[in-house]
Design an enzyme around this catalytic site. Structure first.
Site, mmCIF file in Angstrom:
data_model
loop_
_atom_site.group_PDB
_atom_site.id
_atom_site.type_symbol
_atom_site.label_atom_id
_atom_site.label_comp_id
_atom_site.label_asym_id
_atom_site.label_seq_id
_atom_site.Cartn_x
_atom_site.Cartn_y
_atom_site.Cartn_z
ATOM 1 N N SER A 30 7.924 3.765 0.049
ATOM 2 C CA SER A 30 6.634 2.924 -0.739
ATOM 3 C C SER A 30 6.868 3.287 -2.253
ATOM 4 C CB SER A 30 5.542 3.148 0.170
ATOM 5 O OG SER A 30 4.478 2.555 -0.629
ATOM 6 N N SER A 52 0.743 -1.140 0.069
ATOM 7 C CA SER A 52 -0.048 -0.091 0.013
ATOM 8 C C SER A 52 0.858 1.343 -0.175
ATOM 9 C CB SER A 52 -0.866 -0.011 1.172
ATOM 10 O OG SER A 52 -1.768 0.997 1.144
ATOM 11 N N GLU A 53 0.314 2.231 -0.780
ATOM 12 C CA GLU A 53 1.180 3.450 -0.843
ATOM 13 C C GLU A 53 1.495 3.917 0.484
ATOM 14 O OE1 GLU A 53 -1.797 4.168 -4.329
ATOM 15 O OE2 GLU A 53 -1.366 2.561 -2.738
ATOM 16 N N ASN A 54 0.872 4.010 1.426
ATOM 17 C CA ASN A 54 0.918 4.701 2.660
ATOM 18 C C ASN A 54 2.047 4.016 3.413
ATOM 19 O OD1 ASN A 54 -0.873 2.699 3.109
ATOM 20 N ND2 ASN A 54 -1.372 3.361 4.962
ATOM 21 N N GLY A 55 2.667 2.977 2.921
ATOM 22 C CA GLY A 55 3.957 2.177 3.947
ATOM 23 C C GLY A 55 3.480 1.177 4.558
#
Length: 213
Positions: free
Chosen positions: A88, A46-49
């Site tokens: 990320s 996920s892009e948020n890490g």
């Protein structure tokens, strides 16, 4: 009969390969996490890490601090790791993600994608979509075949702002599965009970049917 949202997610989950690193877009694609086939070990990013997303939590498993990029609560599998969004996006831009399954508002038969803005409407915005379509090795779109008002979503040209040009490899809808090729769309599979006449009426471009060898 059209596939349900869960059936669509299950069909999209068949695109997963063992050992792959996969990003699931917000909305419908997040349901794919609940349908990973037995024997297939994938790492959802996920892009948020977060690398190592598990299925959606049950009521007694919810951790409000553990969310995906769409702000939905998720679970983390054994071996999951947490990091900043800079790391990320470095994974994404560096070509280390094998597959992205993304939602869409419009797609063309050349693989152009519009999935981040509808003029005059409040939407969540671009997020990591442009980075994903530019950096990920393979892009699959998962969406309803037509819009709520019945208009085509598979078109010769998008009239919404583009996310990427020629970036989509496969389209999975509630009615069918298409491959995007240099010669246009190829129908790979149709939902049970969905015929060619219905598909042609609900698809804004011509397509050919995959030949069985």
């Amino acid at each position: 009969m059209a596939w349900t949202r869960d059936q669509m997610a299950a069909r999209a989950a068949r695109e997963l390969t063992d050992g792959a690193y996969v990003n699931l877009g917000i909305g419908l694609p997040t349901l794919v996490a609940n349908h990973i086939p037995d024997g297939v070990d994938v790492w959802l990013q996920s892009e948020n890490g977060l690398l190592g997303i598990g299925p959606f939590p049950g009521e007694d498993e919810v951790d409000a601090d553990l969310i995906n990029a769409g702000k939905q609560t998720v679970t983390a599998r054994a071996g999951a790791s947490y990091f900043g969004s800079h790391d990320s996006f470095a994974m994404i831009r560096g070509g280390h993600i094998d597959l992205a399954i993304l939602g869409a508002m419009q797609v063309t038969d050349r693989g152009d994608l519009a999935n981040w803005m509808v003029p005059g409407k409040m939407v969540k915005g671009m997020g990591g979509a442009m980075d994903l379509v530019a950096g990920v090795k393979r892009v699959v779109v998962l969406m309803e075949h037509v819009a709520k008002d019945g208009t085509h979503k598979i078109l010769p040209q998008c009239d919404l702002p583009l996310t990427g040009v020629g970036v989509v490899d496969r389209i999975i809808t509630d009615l069918a599965v298409f491959d995007v090729t240099d010669g246009g769309l190829v129908l790979v599979e149709a939902a049970e009970g969905v015929g060619l006449e219905e598909l042609r009426a609900k698809t804004g471009v011509a397509f050919v049917v995959q030949t069985r060898g």
